[in-house]
Scaffold this active site. Structure first.
Site, mmCIF file in Angstrom:
data_model
loop_
_atom_site.group_PDB
_atom_site.id
_atom_site.type_symbol
_atom_site.label_atom_id
_atom_site.label_comp_id
_atom_site.label_asym_id
_atom_site.label_seq_id
_atom_site.Cartn_x
_atom_site.Cartn_y
_atom_site.Cartn_z
ATOM 1 N N CYS A 188 1.753 3.165 -5.545
ATOM 2 C CA CYS A 188 0.545 3.719 -4.922
ATOM 3 C C CYS A 188 0.543 3.247 -3.465
ATOM 4 O O CYS A 188 1.602 3.007 -2.901
ATOM 5 C CB CYS A 188 -0.707 3.269 -5.686
ATOM 6 S SG CYS A 188 -0.905 1.480 -5.751
ATOM 7 N N GLN A 189 -0.621 3.081 -2.872
ATOM 8 C CA GLN A 189 -0.692 2.667 -1.473
ATOM 9 C C GLN A 189 -0.364 1.185 -1.296
ATOM 10 O O GLN A 189 0.490 0.827 -0.511
ATOM 11 C CB GLN A 189 -2.084 2.964 -0.891
ATOM 12 C CG GLN A 189 -2.201 2.706 0.595
ATOM 13 C CD GLN A 189 -1.373 3.667 1.427
ATOM 14 O OE1 GLN A 189 -1.314 4.849 1.145
ATOM 15 N NE2 GLN A 189 -0.710 3.161 2.450
#
Length: 174
Positions: free
Chosen positions: A64-65
């Site tokens: 993810c981020q």
């Protein structure tokens, strides 16, 4: 279930040997910036549709981020991808960039919608406070209104500001 977290360099080695890198962020985040080898499969889509059967016997690296979304949803990801060998990318795409590895950036894409909401809400609250102190105390109502909207969004899951910003011309995709 605890999944193995791997460093960006270890992930790069696994990818070179055929592991699949899956980006679980939303499409607007992916379009703005992503790891070139990553395939987009937002968590919401994975929860509804699952993982394609052909990937269930592969090595899969989810990212993810910043790593929080994948670690918070590790059990879901493990269930969705079973019986594949599953890894989580340490610190997500942020960690990948810190390791000096390449990312594809498309600055022509708008900022992710939630970042736009944060910028707009923060700006409106700040303007309300500054104008409330310097011009007229009635401007404090602007800050209160935005704060109430954020509270409502958190409780209900409906964010009117996000819906409004999504309709803006810069967020319209061809």
């Amino acid at each position: 279930m605890a999944l193995t977290t791997i460093s960006p360099h270890d992930a790069q080695e696994l990818i070179a040997r055929g592991a699949k890198l899956i980006d679980i962020r939303d499409a607007d985040e992916y379009l703005r910036e992503h790891i070139p080898e990553a395939d987009l499969a937002p968590l919401s889509v994975l929860e509804q549709s699952g993982l394609p059967a052909k990937l269930r016997h592969e090595q899969i690296i989810f990212h993810c981020q910043a790593g929080k979304r994948t670690s918070n949803n590790a059990d879901k990801l493990a269930a969705i991808a079973a019986p594949a060998e599953i890894f989580l990318l340490e610190d997500g795409i942020d960690g990948w960039k810190k390791a000096g590895l390449p990312v594809a950036v498309n600055k022509s894409q708008p900022l992710p919608l939630m970042r736009q909401v944060q910028i707009a809400a923060g700006g409106l609250i700040l303007i309300g406070v500054v104008l409330g102190y310097t011009v007229n105390s009635g401007f404090f109502l602007l800050s209160g209104f935005v704060g109430a909207g954020l509270l409502f969004a958190g409780i209900s899951g409906f964010c009117g500001m996000a819906r409004l910003l999504d309709k803006m011309p810069w967020n319209q995709r061809a």
